[in-house]
Design an enzyme around this catalytic site. Structure first.
Site, PDB file in Angstrom:
ATOM      1  N   ASP A  13       1.162   0.897  12.978  1.00 62.50           N
ATOM      2  CA  ASP A  13       0.532   0.744  11.685  1.00 62.50           C
ATOM      3  C   ASP A  13       1.345   1.589  10.698  1.00 62.50           C
ATOM      4  OD1 ASP A  13      -1.595   0.143   9.783  1.00 62.50           O
ATOM      5  OD2 ASP A  13      -2.201   2.227  10.068  1.00 62.50           O
ATOM      6  N   ASP A  15       0.164   2.775   6.824  1.00 57.34           N
ATOM      7  CA  ASP A  15      -0.650   3.717   6.056  1.00 57.34           C
ATOM      8  C   ASP A  15      -1.614   4.464   6.971  1.00 57.34           C
ATOM      9  OD1 ASP A  15      -0.406   2.805   2.886  1.00 57.34           O
ATOM     10  OD2 ASP A  15      -0.076   1.168   4.289  1.00 57.34           O
ATOM     11  N   ASP A 178      -4.093   4.540  13.353  1.00 59.51           N
ATOM     12  CA  ASP A 178      -5.086   5.571  13.040  1.00 59.51           C
ATOM     13  C   ASP A 178      -6.475   4.995  12.797  1.00 59.51           C
ATOM     14  OD1 ASP A 178      -5.448   5.581   9.627  1.00 59.51           O
ATOM     15  OD2 ASP A 178      -3.876   4.396  10.553  1.00 59.51           O
TER      16      ASP A 178
END
Length: 231
Positions: A13, A15, A178
């Site tokens: 991922d 961001d 995250d």
């Protein structure tokens, strides 16, 4: 942390995983809201709205809540979107920065010849420029943005597309992120996942989503896969 076996491809991922982009996203959202004559919000509030792509972020800002209001008119959303794109494009990487350990870990993974890719919900118009601004573009063989395919995470389609494109088995892929969107996408696709404890996960503990591994930094990922990479 137990060792990970047979990693042939890593999907990251962007961001909240590699880049703390919330400061610039918050600046763009608040500039958009100011233009519209609407209430602005603290960066910490906006951080909890990040992770599902620009459309959801904009609608949450217009709603003033993580729960999107059902009465946002399409004309208002389109006006807001144009303003957000303008502001964020102009100041895409002013305060954004890499999380600790990211640069060193990507460099070491590259030396291990681990193929690395990006699977993000960020719109493509922002993804590549941000990677280039932070000197990350060189590490990634494939970059899938939120609008690269008909559906984005937590849908499994991006990961399914990725393994077909890279000609590996789903069992050989590791999704690193995250957010619960990353973990849910991995579970739906049938690959393993590593959840990072920092980033943007709506204030929830990433472990609650049930990733296969949990780590506090990408340095832990590097240690996890050393000796487990297969050609």
């Amino acid at each position: 942390m137990s060792q990970l076996q047979a990693v042939k491809l890593i999907a990251f991922d962007l961001d909240g995983t590699l880049v703390d982009s919330a400061p610039d996203l918050a600046l763009a959202i608040n500039a958009m809201l100011l233009d519209l004559g609407r209430e602005q919000f603290p960066e910490q509030t906006i951080r909890h709205w990040v992770g599902n792509g620009a459309e959801v972020l904009i609608k949450r800002a217009l709603s003033g809540s993580s729960a999107i209001s059902s009465d946002i008119e399409e004309s208002l959303y389109l006006q807001a979107k144009d303003l957000f794109v303008q502001h964020y494009s102009e100041k895409l990487c002013v305060a954004s920065k890499l999380y600790d350990g990211v640069a060193e870990s990507l460099e070491q993974l590259s030396k291990l010849n681990v193929p690395m890719t990006i699977v993000t919900n960020k719109p493509g118009v922002f993804t590549q420029p941000l990677l280039e601004a932070l000197n990350l573009a060189q590490y990634f063989d494939v970059v899938l943005s939120g609008d690269s395919l008909p559906r984005k995470k937590p849908d499994p389609l991006p990961l399914q597309h990725l393994v077909e494109r890279c000609e590996v088995e789903m069992a050989d892929l590791l999704m690193v992120g995250d957010s619960k969107n990353d973990i849910q996408a991995a579970k739906a696709a049938g690959c393993r996942s590593l959840g990072l404890t920092y980033g943007y996960n709506y204030g929830e503990d990433i472990a609650l989503s049930g990733p296969d591994f949990v780590a506090d930094s990408l340095v832990s990922l590097l240690e996890l896969i050393k000796g487990s990479v297969t050609a």
